[in-house]
Design a protein around this motif. Sequence first.
Motif, PDB file in Angstrom:
ATOM      1  N   ASN A 169       0.820  -1.211   0.000  1.00  0.00           N
ATOM      2  CA  ASN A 169       0.000   0.000   0.000  1.00  0.00           C
ATOM      3  C   ASN A 169       0.855   1.262   0.000  1.00  0.00           C
ATOM      4  O   ASN A 169       0.521   2.248   0.652  1.00  0.00           O
ATOM      5  CB  ASN A 169      -0.927  -0.006   1.222  1.00  0.00           C
ATOM      6  N   LEU A 170       1.938   1.238  -0.763  1.00  0.00           N
ATOM      7  CA  LEU A 170       2.789   2.414  -0.862  1.00  0.00           C
ATOM      8  C   LEU A 170       2.031   3.499  -1.627  1.00  0.00           C
ATOM      9  O   LEU A 170       1.409   3.208  -2.652  1.00  0.00           O
ATOM     10  CB  LEU A 170       4.084   2.066  -1.601  1.00  0.00           C
ATOM     11  N   PRO A 171       2.037   4.737  -1.143  1.00  0.00           N
ATOM     12  CA  PRO A 171       1.305   5.808  -1.839  1.00  0.00           C
ATOM     13  C   PRO A 171       1.687   5.896  -3.313  1.00  0.00           C
ATOM     14  O   PRO A 171       2.857   5.773  -3.678  1.00  0.00           O
ATOM     15  CB  PRO A 171       1.737   7.072  -1.084  1.00  0.00           C
ATOM     16  N   SER A 172       0.691   6.083  -4.159  1.00  0.00           N
ATOM     17  CA  SER A 172       0.943   6.124  -5.600  1.00  0.00           C
ATOM     18  C   SER A 172       1.792   7.333  -5.968  1.00  0.00           C
ATOM     19  O   SER A 172       1.713   8.383  -5.339  1.00  0.00           O
ATOM     20  CB  SER A 172      -0.389   6.189  -6.357  1.00  0.00           C
ATOM     21  N   GLY A 173       2.625   7.151  -6.973  1.00  0.00           N
ATOM     22  CA  GLY A 173       3.415   8.254  -7.493  1.00  0.00           C
ATOM     23  C   GLY A 173       4.790   8.430  -6.883  1.00  0.00           C
ATOM     24  O   GLY A 173       5.581   9.246  -7.362  1.00  0.00           O
ATOM     25  N   ILE A 174       5.092   7.667  -5.819  1.00  0.00           N
ATOM     26  CA  ILE A 174       6.396   7.872  -5.180  1.00  0.00           C
ATOM     27  C   ILE A 174       7.342   6.689  -5.385  1.00  0.00           C
ATOM     28  O   ILE A 174       8.485   6.738  -4.936  1.00  0.00           O
ATOM     29  CB  ILE A 174       6.259   8.150  -3.666  1.00  0.00           C
ATOM     30  N   ALA A 175       6.878   5.636  -6.046  1.00  0.00           N
ATOM     31  CA  ALA A 175       7.704   4.436  -6.194  1.00  0.00           C
ATOM     32  C   ALA A 175       9.043   4.759  -6.856  1.00  0.00           C
ATOM     33  O   ALA A 175      10.097   4.268  -6.438  1.00  0.00           O
ATOM     34  CB  ALA A 175       6.960   3.371  -6.990  1.00  0.00           C
ATOM     35  N   GLY A 176       9.007   5.595  -7.894  1.00  0.00           N
ATOM     36  CA  GLY A 176      10.245   5.944  -8.583  1.00  0.00           C
ATOM     37  C   GLY A 176      11.233   6.639  -7.679  1.00  0.00           C
ATOM     38  O   GLY A 176      12.448   6.368  -7.730  1.00  0.00           O
ATOM     39  N   TRP A 177      10.739   7.544  -6.826  1.00  0.00           N
ATOM     40  CA  TRP A 177      11.624   8.240  -5.883  1.00  0.00           C
ATOM     41  C   TRP A 177      12.217   7.272  -4.869  1.00  0.00           C
ATOM     42  O   TRP A 177      13.393   7.377  -4.516  1.00  0.00           O
ATOM     43  CB  TRP A 177      10.857   9.337  -5.154  1.00  0.00           C
ATOM     44  N   VAL A 178      11.406   6.331  -4.392  1.00  0.00           N
ATOM     45  CA  VAL A 178      11.885   5.366  -3.398  1.00  0.00           C
ATOM     46  C   VAL A 178      12.953   4.454  -4.013  1.00  0.00           C
ATOM     47  O   VAL A 178      13.967   4.152  -3.382  1.00  0.00           O
ATOM     48  CB  VAL A 178      10.721   4.532  -2.838  1.00  0.00           C
ATOM     49  N   ILE A 179      12.715   4.023  -5.249  1.00  0.00           N
ATOM     50  CA  ILE A 179      13.701   3.184  -5.941  1.00  0.00           C
ATOM     51  C   ILE A 179      15.015   3.943  -6.104  1.00  0.00           C
ATOM     52  O   ILE A 179      16.105   3.397  -5.881  1.00  0.00           O
ATOM     53  CB  ILE A 179      13.154   2.738  -7.310  1.00  0.00           C
ATOM     54  N   LEU A 180      14.913   5.216  -6.488  1.00  0.00           N
ATOM     55  CA  LEU A 180      16.114   6.036  -6.652  1.00  0.00           C
ATOM     56  C   LEU A 180      16.860   6.173  -5.323  1.00  0.00           C
ATOM     57  O   LEU A 180      18.094   6.091  -5.283  1.00  0.00           O
ATOM     58  CB  LEU A 180      15.722   7.411  -7.193  1.00  0.00           C
ATOM     59  N   ALA A 181      16.121   6.377  -4.234  1.00  0.00           N
ATOM     60  CA  ALA A 181      16.747   6.467  -2.918  1.00  0.00           C
ATOM     61  C   ALA A 181      17.467   5.163  -2.571  1.00  0.00           C
ATOM     62  O   ALA A 181      18.562   5.177  -1.999  1.00  0.00           O
ATOM     63  CB  ALA A 181      15.699   6.793  -1.857  1.00  0.00           C
ATOM     64  N   GLY A 182      16.862   4.030  -2.926  1.00  0.00           N
ATOM     65  CA  GLY A 182      17.489   2.744  -2.654  1.00  0.00           C
ATOM     66  C   GLY A 182      18.765   2.544  -3.438  1.00  0.00           C
ATOM     67  O   GLY A 182      19.752   2.000  -2.925  1.00  0.00           O
ATOM     68  N   ILE A 183      18.780   2.998  -4.687  1.00  0.00           N
ATOM     69  CA  ILE A 183      19.988   2.879  -5.512  1.00  0.00           C
ATOM     70  C   ILE A 183      21.110   3.731  -4.937  1.00  0.00           C
ATOM     71  O   ILE A 183      22.258   3.273  -4.809  1.00  0.00           O
ATOM     72  CB  ILE A 183      19.681   3.295  -6.968  1.00  0.00           C
ATOM     73  N   PHE A 184      20.792   4.966  -4.565  1.00  0.00           N
ATOM     74  CA  PHE A 184      21.814   5.825  -3.967  1.00  0.00           C
ATOM     75  C   PHE A 184      22.262   5.286  -2.610  1.00  0.00           C
ATOM     76  O   PHE A 184      23.431   5.414  -2.227  1.00  0.00           O
ATOM     77  CB  PHE A 184      21.297   7.254  -3.824  1.00  0.00           C
ATOM     78  N   SER A 185      21.336   4.674  -1.876  1.00  0.00           N
ATOM     79  CA  SER A 185      21.693   4.068  -0.598  1.00  0.00           C
ATOM     80  C   SER A 185      22.731   2.964  -0.795  1.00  0.00           C
ATOM     81  O   SER A 185      23.720   2.866  -0.057  1.00  0.00           O
ATOM     82  CB  SER A 185      20.442   3.492   0.076  1.00  0.00           C
ATOM     83  N   GLN A 186      22.513   2.131  -1.816  1.00  0.00           N
ATOM     84  CA  GLN A 186      23.486   1.082  -2.104  1.00  0.00           C
ATOM     85  C   GLN A 186      24.812   1.674  -2.547  1.00  0.00           C
ATOM     86  O   GLN A 186      25.886   1.143  -2.228  1.00  0.00           O
ATOM     87  CB  GLN A 186      22.945   0.150  -3.185  1.00  0.00           C
TER      88      GLN A 186
END
Length: 343
Positions: free
Chosen positions: A245-262
Amino acid sequence: MTESARTPRVNIWWMAFGYFACYWPYSALVKSLSKGLLPGMDGGVAGLTLQPLQVASSLTAMFIFISAMGWWKYPAKRRVAGGLRLPVPTRWTALSGICTATVIVTTNLAYTFSGVSIVFVMLLMRGGVLILGPIVDAITGRKVRWFSAAGMVLSLAALIVAFAEKGGYAISVLCAIDIAAYLTAYFIRFQFMSRIAKSPDTATNIRYFVEEQMVATPFLMVVLSLLALIGRGELMYLIREGFHNLPSGIAGWVILAGIFSQGTGIFGTLIYLDKRENTYCIPVNRSSSILAGVLASFTLALLFGQPSPSAYKLTGAGLIIVAILVLSLPPLFARKRRTATGA
């Protein structure tokens, strides 16, 4: 030619730049997501809700990076059914990977607590790790050179300046627990690194890196999945929300944050694995992240009208810059003298 001779050496300052370049957008993105600042957001998203997709994207980025670098050849191998040989971690690199997983989740959560600025949390966590450097060196018998100690003291002074700001140290109990878990995980991890890696042999360090990374994000992904499956209590419920139930429209930002986190995990670990003492390597790592945090705060101020870093925090950043000079210039001058004398 041996494996070590074919393995290119990694320059610690290039790794520091990579760490800085990843940490700047990573910390800004996570803070923006938690406060609902990004376009299309109606409100902030809890840090635990961001974790499933963020960790999944970090896991994917880790696999792609190691494959692209051709580093799967370095870890130990175990023969399985059909004669297939697969890379496996040792007992100690597996435990180090679990510590790394703890560092990942506590770092991700640190920037989501309300009422605490990016720069202050970073100074608090980074200052604690700075103190660990000479302690681990003393325990493991590594010699600490004068400029390493000076860089550590200057970096620690940046933390003290941050505490001098009125009201700058008001943190919640949950934030304090998060930071304590972060520091404990690092203390254990540094012990493993100092005893079985941090070697002049680059291949040894890459082997440790790959075996640790094989465990860290997969372990964290399994833990998050189990907690979401149980789903009892507010914290587990927030994790479950991140799966379905992740809010719509933010998945791309979260994925980008995960890539930078790695990215921060890759470059940060390679800094720590440099053969020099922890009292040298840790300030190099911490300085990069604190400067990135200051830049992230300015980015949020320019884009979303968030408060700019205070004079105290900017003074702390100035001390970090001096620490970087102290750490980088003496080894550079020594290398030039050896070249001039033909030594």
